[in-house]
Design an enzyme around this catalytic site. Structure first.
Site, PDB file in Angstrom:
ATOM      1  N   LYS A   1      -5.257 -30.828  31.209  1.00 31.47           N
ATOM      2  CA  LYS A   1      -6.443 -30.674  30.369  1.00 31.47           C
ATOM      3  C   LYS A   1      -7.647 -30.844  31.275  1.00 31.47           C
ATOM      4  O   LYS A   1      -7.664 -31.735  32.121  1.00 31.47           O
ATOM      5  CB  LYS A   1      -6.444 -31.747  29.277  1.00 31.47           C
ATOM      6  CG  LYS A   1      -7.802 -31.959  28.611  1.00 31.47           C
ATOM      7  CD  LYS A   1      -7.878 -33.301  27.889  1.00 31.47           C
ATOM      8  CE  LYS A   1      -9.323 -33.669  27.574  1.00 31.47           C
ATOM      9  NZ  LYS A   1      -9.448 -34.966  26.894  1.00 31.47           N
TER      10      LYS A   1
ATOM     11  N   TRP B   1      -6.331 -30.850  20.751  1.00 33.05           N
ATOM     12  CA  TRP B   1      -6.984 -31.430  19.575  1.00 33.05           C
ATOM     13  C   TRP B   1      -8.133 -32.377  19.934  1.00 33.05           C
ATOM     14  O   TRP B   1      -8.430 -33.310  19.201  1.00 33.05           O
ATOM     15  CB  TRP B   1      -5.959 -32.147  18.689  1.00 33.05           C
ATOM     16  CG  TRP B   1      -4.794 -31.280  18.326  1.00 33.05           C
ATOM     17  CD1 TRP B   1      -4.802 -30.201  17.485  1.00 33.05           C
ATOM     18  CD2 TRP B   1      -3.449 -31.387  18.814  1.00 33.05           C
ATOM     19  NE1 TRP B   1      -3.556 -29.638  17.413  1.00 33.05           N
ATOM     20  CE2 TRP B   1      -2.700 -30.340  18.220  1.00 33.05           C
ATOM     21  CE3 TRP B   1      -2.800 -32.257  19.681  1.00 33.05           C
ATOM     22  CZ2 TRP B   1      -1.343 -30.156  18.472  1.00 33.05           C
ATOM     23  CZ3 TRP B   1      -1.449 -32.067  19.938  1.00 33.05           C
ATOM     24  CH2 TRP B   1      -0.733 -31.034  19.341  1.00 33.05           C
ATOM     25  N   HIS B   2      -8.819 -32.090  21.044  1.00 29.96           N
ATOM     26  CA  HIS B   2      -9.936 -32.937  21.471  1.00 29.96           C
ATOM     27  C   HIS B   2     -11.274 -32.218  21.296  1.00 29.96           C
ATOM     28  O   HIS B   2     -12.207 -32.431  22.059  1.00 29.96           O
ATOM     29  CB  HIS B   2      -9.760 -33.358  22.933  1.00 29.96           C
ATOM     30  CG  HIS B   2      -8.575 -34.243  23.165  1.00 29.96           C
ATOM     31  ND1 HIS B   2      -8.136 -34.592  24.439  1.00 29.96           N
ATOM     32  CD2 HIS B   2      -7.721 -34.841  22.299  1.00 29.96           C
ATOM     33  CE1 HIS B   2      -7.059 -35.364  24.328  1.00 29.96           C
ATOM     34  NE2 HIS B   2      -6.793 -35.527  23.037  1.00 29.96           N
ATOM     35  N   TYR B   3     -11.373 -31.356  20.305  1.00 27.96           N
ATOM     36  CA  TYR B   3     -12.625 -30.607  20.102  1.00 27.96           C
ATOM     37  C   TYR B   3     -13.728 -31.539  19.620  1.00 27.96           C
ATOM     38  O   TYR B   3     -13.480 -32.581  19.007  1.00 27.96           O
ATOM     39  CB  TYR B   3     -12.406 -29.447  19.127  1.00 27.96           C
ATOM     40  CG  TYR B   3     -11.772 -29.811  17.812  1.00 27.96           C
ATOM     41  CD1 TYR B   3     -12.561 -30.195  16.729  1.00 27.96           C
ATOM     42  CD2 TYR B   3     -10.394 -29.759  17.622  1.00 27.96           C
ATOM     43  CE1 TYR B   3     -12.003 -30.525  15.510  1.00 27.96           C
ATOM     44  CE2 TYR B   3      -9.816 -30.086  16.411  1.00 27.96           C
ATOM     45  CZ  TYR B   3     -10.615 -30.469  15.358  1.00 27.96           C
ATOM     46  OH  TYR B   3     -10.055 -30.801  14.153  1.00 27.96           O
ATOM     47  N   HIS B   4     -14.963 -31.161  19.914  1.00 27.58           N
ATOM     48  CA  HIS B   4     -16.112 -32.024  19.662  1.00 27.58           C
ATOM     49  C   HIS B   4     -17.381 -31.186  19.614  1.00 27.58           C
ATOM     50  O   HIS B   4     -17.361 -29.993  19.880  1.00 27.58           O
ATOM     51  CB  HIS B   4     -16.223 -33.095  20.758  1.00 27.58           C
ATOM     52  CG  HIS B   4     -16.194 -32.539  22.151  1.00 27.58           C
ATOM     53  ND1 HIS B   4     -15.019 -32.213  22.805  1.00 27.58           N
ATOM     54  CD2 HIS B   4     -17.192 -32.205  23.013  1.00 27.58           C
ATOM     55  CE1 HIS B   4     -15.298 -31.722  24.004  1.00 27.58           C
ATOM     56  NE2 HIS B   4     -16.613 -31.705  24.141  1.00 27.58           N
TER      57      HIS B   4
END
Length: 585
Positions: free
Chosen positions: A423, A523-526
């Protein structure tokens, strides 16, 4: 005989539970947080929250000092903190995580992500980039459905955010006493760790929550028994007399007062319960009272727009009355791209989620997951087509038909092994969010623009090269084939344009294609309500009074290798700051 076996099994389970609870109670007493309210079952430690109710039980109208929208990773610690000195209403659109074994146990990781029904704790969405993703719909938020890795933000991230380092550390510790654990590192994860060190991702920093360049073992929200501890557990810190939590309460809009004021002032919210009944909750008449949005990187900008705070032209096109023209709401959306290589193993490997991480100096994080539940053949693997992680199909080709074909192929494969993934930090590539309708239950349209910035793509290429080196390392030798069996070759030929780099060192242009064609989410969207653009340094919405946003939507970059620790910390941190301001002389 069958009766005897059943009773014996029950006895053994109860005995195991007794030992388990005894160990837990000793730990709680030692750490000074004996705040548990009881256990409804031996097999899962379930708090008896007196403040937890269905929204159908709520009055048509009510008033509180603070109204928090979203009982997720930030909302739960925020509510628990504020309830120490004020009345708090916490509104959660989903249900409870307690009693749901698919949430509780590590061995069931991914099952909520397969469930696409309206009652699922996970709500699937597909970005305009074609990458399948998920957002939480449950008390505890993303901490109920994620892979459980727990690690803090880097010191320079904390400094850049302008946070008080002392309070940050205290807030992290407050979270860690309740939900963070040191994992047991077994063979596969040890091989990844030693391989990373062998190929130069050093130094070795041992077990630590800190974000340090090199290789480390991070924390986990899964305990030694494989039981998940979520942000909902932080509500054990709450004052039950001052907190009200309503489940299946979907907020439709924020109410504002305008008359006689230069700026709009948040006054309350309108929400519906599971039966569709309308309720209103208002703020008490104190100038310090506030509505706080903690609905996540999709939900928070979406709700601001639905309430009339956003780009005027976009709101007018959706027939939404304008409260404040704020063109930056929904901007700056980012999702850290993940790319993974499946490594078939000649020997069985343990079930493990993310435990070891290699934090490189060039901005790529190397992690791994393994075991029968985390291979492409598992129905609910972290990299399974059934949860939308179509690593074998390029983004724009991830149709329902492609998902079905990939799922069938993976079911027939019968593999063992695991994934090593990378990532990238940041990322630099940014996108935007727009409304599809006025229905808050419908996912907004979101574009992340993966690898739009070339530096993101270069970091991915470098990260994949590190993975290749780890696979080829001496430390990893017992978990790789020297010659791949023909029956698994098809899984390693990801696409016609992007052959798998597992067994060949490809030129950079081929690795670039691999990164683009196999991009997935971790799933680390921001983004969408970023500090300095939509909210100020105290997370107050710019141009509006009595309204804040506190969650990952305020981030410009994802903190650390996994954001959940920092999102939970932020809920506690801002809660303490709010109370300090409320009662200052």
């Amino acid at each position: 005989m069958g009766w005897f076996l059943r009773m014996s099994s029950i006895f053994i389970a109860l005995l195991s539970c007794s030992v388990f609870l005894h160990r837990r109670i000793r730990f709680a007493a030692f750490s000074g947080i004996l705040l548990f309210n009881g256990f409804s079952t031996c097999f899962e430690q379930v708090p008896k929250y007196s403040f937890l109710n269905q929204a159908t039980s709520a009055p048509a109208s009510s008033a509180y000092d603070y109204i928090i929208i979203g009982g997720g990773t930030a909302g739960c610690p925020l509510a628990a903190t504020l309830s120490q000195n004020a009345t708090v209403l916490l509104l959660e659109r989903g249900g409870t995580p307690y009693g749901n074994t698919n949430i509780t146990y590590l061995s069931s990781f991914g099952k909520p992500l397969i469930d696409v029904t309206e009652t699922s704790p996970s709500q699937r969405f597909v970005s305009e980039d074609g990458v399948i993703n998920a957002r939480a719909r449950v008390l505890g938020g993303g901490s109920c459905i994620n892979a459980g890795f727990y690690t803090r933000a880097a010191a320079d991230y904390i400094a850049a955010a302008g946070w008080d380092p002392k309070l940050v550390n205290e807030s992290y510790q407050w979270v860690e006493k309740m939900v963070a654990f040191q994992p047991e590192v077994k063979q596969w994860q040890s091989a990844v760790r030693d391989g990373l060190l062998e190929v130069g991702v050093g130094p070795y920093n041992g077990f630590t929550y800190e974000h340090l360049v090199g290789t480390k073992v991070g924390g986990s929200i899964f305990d030694a028994d494989g039981e998940r501890h979520t942000a909902a557990d932080l509500l054990k810190y709450a004052d039950p007399k001052r907190l009200t939590v309503l489940l299946h309460a979907t907020v439709y809009k924020i109410l504002f007062r305008h008359r006689g004021r230069k700026r709009p002032v948040a006054a309350g919210v309108v929400f519906r319960d599971a039966r569709g009944n309308l309720h209103r909750a208002y703020l008490n008449p104190n100038t310090k009272d506030e509505v706080i949005i903690s609905a996540g990187a999709l939900g928070s900008p979406q709700l601001l727009m639905l309430s009339g705070v956003g780009p005027s032209s976009h709101l007018q096109s959706n027939n939404i009355s304008l409260v404040l023209d704020q063109p930056l709401v929904g901007q700056g959306m980012s999702d850290n791209p993940m790319n993974a290589i499946f490594v078939p193993s000649p020997k069985p490997v343990e079930i493990s989620l993310i435990q070891v991480v290699g934090i490189t100096s060039f901005g790529s994080y190397i992690e791994a997951a393994s075991g029968e539940n985390f291979t492409p053949t598992s129905s609910f693997s972290m990299l399974s087509p059934k949860i939308g992680q179509l690593w074998s199909v390029p983004p724009k080709q991830r149709t329902p038909e492609a998902i079905a074909r990939a799922a069938q192929a993976s079911d027939d494969a019968g593999l063992q092994g695991g994934f090593i993934l990378e990532k990238i930090i940041g990322p630099l590539s940014k996108g935007y969010l727009k409304l599809r309708s006025k229905n808050p239950n419908e996912n907004p349209s979101v574009t992340f623009n993966y690898f739009k910035e070339r530096e993101d793509l270069q970091r991915c290429v470098q990260g994949v090269k590190v993975i290749q080196s780890v696979i080829a390392s001496k430390a990893f030798s017992e978990f790789r084939y020297d010659v791949l069996p023909p029956q698994i070759e098809f899984l390693l030929n990801i696409t016609g344009n992007s052959p798998s780099p597992i067994n060949q060192f490809l030129v950079d242009s081929a690795l670039e294609s691999f990164c683009k064609d196999t991009v997935m989410t971790i799933w680390h969207y921001h983004g969408g309500c970023q500090v300095g653009k939509v909210v100020d340094s105290e997370y107050k919405v710019i141009g509006v009074d009595s309204l804040r946003v506190v969650d990952g939507s305020t981030f410009h970059d994802s903190p650390g290798t996994n954001p959940q620790a920092t999102v939970m910390m932020l809920g506690r941190y801002v809660g303490v700051k709010i109370l300090q301001d409320r009662f200052k002389v």
